[in-house]
Design a protein around this motif. Structure first.
Motif, PDB file in Angstrom:
ATOM      1  N   GLN A   1      -2.074 -10.456  -0.368  1.00 42.78           N
ATOM      2  CA  GLN A   1      -2.527  -9.776  -1.586  1.00 42.78           C
ATOM      3  C   GLN A   1      -1.434  -8.917  -2.223  1.00 42.78           C
TER       4      GLN A   1
ATOM      5  N   GLU B   1       1.376  -9.435  -3.953  1.00 40.73           N
ATOM      6  CA  GLU B   1       1.792  -9.709  -5.334  1.00 40.73           C
ATOM      7  C   GLU B   1       0.719  -9.299  -6.329  1.00 40.73           C
TER       8      GLU B   1
ATOM      9  N   SER C   1       0.327  -5.371  -6.380  1.00 45.91           N
ATOM     10  CA  SER C   1       1.491  -4.738  -7.008  1.00 45.91           C
ATOM     11  C   SER C   1       1.479  -4.977  -8.517  1.00 45.91           C
ATOM     12  N   GLN C   2       1.008  -6.149  -8.957  1.00 45.80           N
ATOM     13  CA  GLN C   2       0.950  -6.426 -10.396  1.00 45.80           C
ATOM     14  C   GLN C   2      -0.089  -5.545 -11.080  1.00 45.80           C
TER      15      GLN C   2
ATOM     16  N   LYS D   1       1.670  -2.280 -11.541  1.00 43.93           N
ATOM     17  CA  LYS D   1       2.727  -2.365 -12.568  1.00 43.93           C
ATOM     18  C   LYS D   1       2.124  -2.399 -13.965  1.00 43.93           C
TER      19      LYS D   1
ATOM     20  N   VAL E   1       6.128  -3.615  -2.174  1.00 45.49           N
ATOM     21  CA  VAL E   1       5.263  -4.264  -1.190  1.00 45.49           C
ATOM     22  C   VAL E   1       5.960  -4.174   0.165  1.00 45.49           C
TER      23      VAL E   1
ATOM     24  N   ASP F   1       2.403  -9.046   4.498  1.00 48.48           N
ATOM     25  CA  ASP F   1       2.347  -8.019   3.451  1.00 48.48           C
ATOM     26  C   ASP F   1       1.076  -7.211   3.697  1.00 48.48           C
TER      27      ASP F   1
END
Length: 283
Positions: A249, A251, A254-255, A258, A268, A276
């Motif tokens: 999870q 990516e 973190s998006q 962001k 991450v 992760d």
């Protein structure tokens, strides 16, 4: 029956069922109220009939799907003993890495501050909140949970371990938003298992731990979406977010951060098993 005979029987019983043999030792230590060294020294002692019967019953309960932590009533976290039951998620070793990450980053980011305000969202047993409060005198910790039953356990752990934590009943960050409270750090290990993965979980998890602490919607990200929407209302110009996440999870979470905080530095971090497991954001 002597201690070593009980241990041999239980280990064989568990091995035949492809279950964790060390559980036999854990339960014997619990029933005899001994540490590992004392257990080894007592191998030729006789178990009382009551101890023998309770030990056998617990071995069978474990084999039938009851987590060993629910049988002993405790779990170790950050070298401290926490009370656990069916109302809270059993603390995992991976979450210790989240705590370490928060402490390390806090020491660098807020080195000049005498007080750092932290909120632990979805505190459960209180493991994260209590550990942070005990590991850093700078941290002024608040913990929130929607489950009153979980907060009862967390408060008991806080009292037993001597941690100064403010406990709040509520839904995610809503109590802080309503009271207009601001914090420096938001930390959370929210429910993140996709509901469709329920069948793949061990029955020790899916049938014995609270569903409200496990599942995060269709893709497991529901609580991260809600938290990233709410965090701006409780943070200022300089803040930190620390999430534990499910493997794979990184990516997506973190998006989310962001997109909500374009000026943030988002990282991450993988756990000791190479998965992760944490996402940190700082601005």
């Amino acid at each position: 029956m002597k201690v070593h005979e009980a241990l041999k029987w239980a280990s064989s019983f568990l091995e035949e069922r492809n279950l964790e043999q060390p559980v036999a030792q854990i339960l014997l230590k619990h029933h005899l109220q001994k540490d590992l060294t004392q257990l080894y020294m007592a191998m030729h002692d006789e178990l009382s009939e009551e101890q023998h019967q309770h030990f056998i019953a617990d071995i069978h309960s474990y084999a039938d799907g009851t987590p060993v932590q629910h049988l002993t009533g405790v779990e170790q976290f950050y070298e401290r003993t926490f009370i656990v039951n069916q109302d809270v998620l059993i603390p995992r070793p991976e979450t210790e890495e989240l705590v370490q990450g928060v402490l390390q980053r806090m020491a660098k980011k807020y080195s000049e501050q005498t007080t750092v305000k932290v909120v632990d969202v979805g505190t459960g047993s209180g493991a994260i909140a209590i550990t942070l409060a005990l590991e850093s005198e700078k941290m002024q910790v608040t913990a929130v949970d929607i489950s009153e039953a979980a907060l009862t356990v967390a408060k008991e752990n806080g009292t037993k371990l001597g941690a100064d934590v403010t406990w709040i009943h509520g839904d995610l960050l809503q109590p802080l938003i309503r009271s207009n409270d601001k914090v420096d750090i938001v930390v959370s290990n929210p429910p993140y298992i996709p509901i469709g993965e329920q069948e793949t979980l061990s029955p020790y998890v899916s049938e014995k731990e609270p569903a409200s602490a496990l599942y995060g919607g269709e893709d497991g990200l529901d609580f991260y979406r809600r938290l990233t929407d709410e965090i701006p209302f409780v943070t200022g110009d300089h803040a930190m977010v620390a999430f534990e996440i499910g493997a794979g999870q990184g990516e997506a979470v973190s998006q989310l951060l962001k997109d909500k905080f374009p000026k943030a530095s988002v990282e991450v971090v993988f756990d000791i098993n190479g998965k992760d497991r944490m996402v940190f954001a700082e601005w």
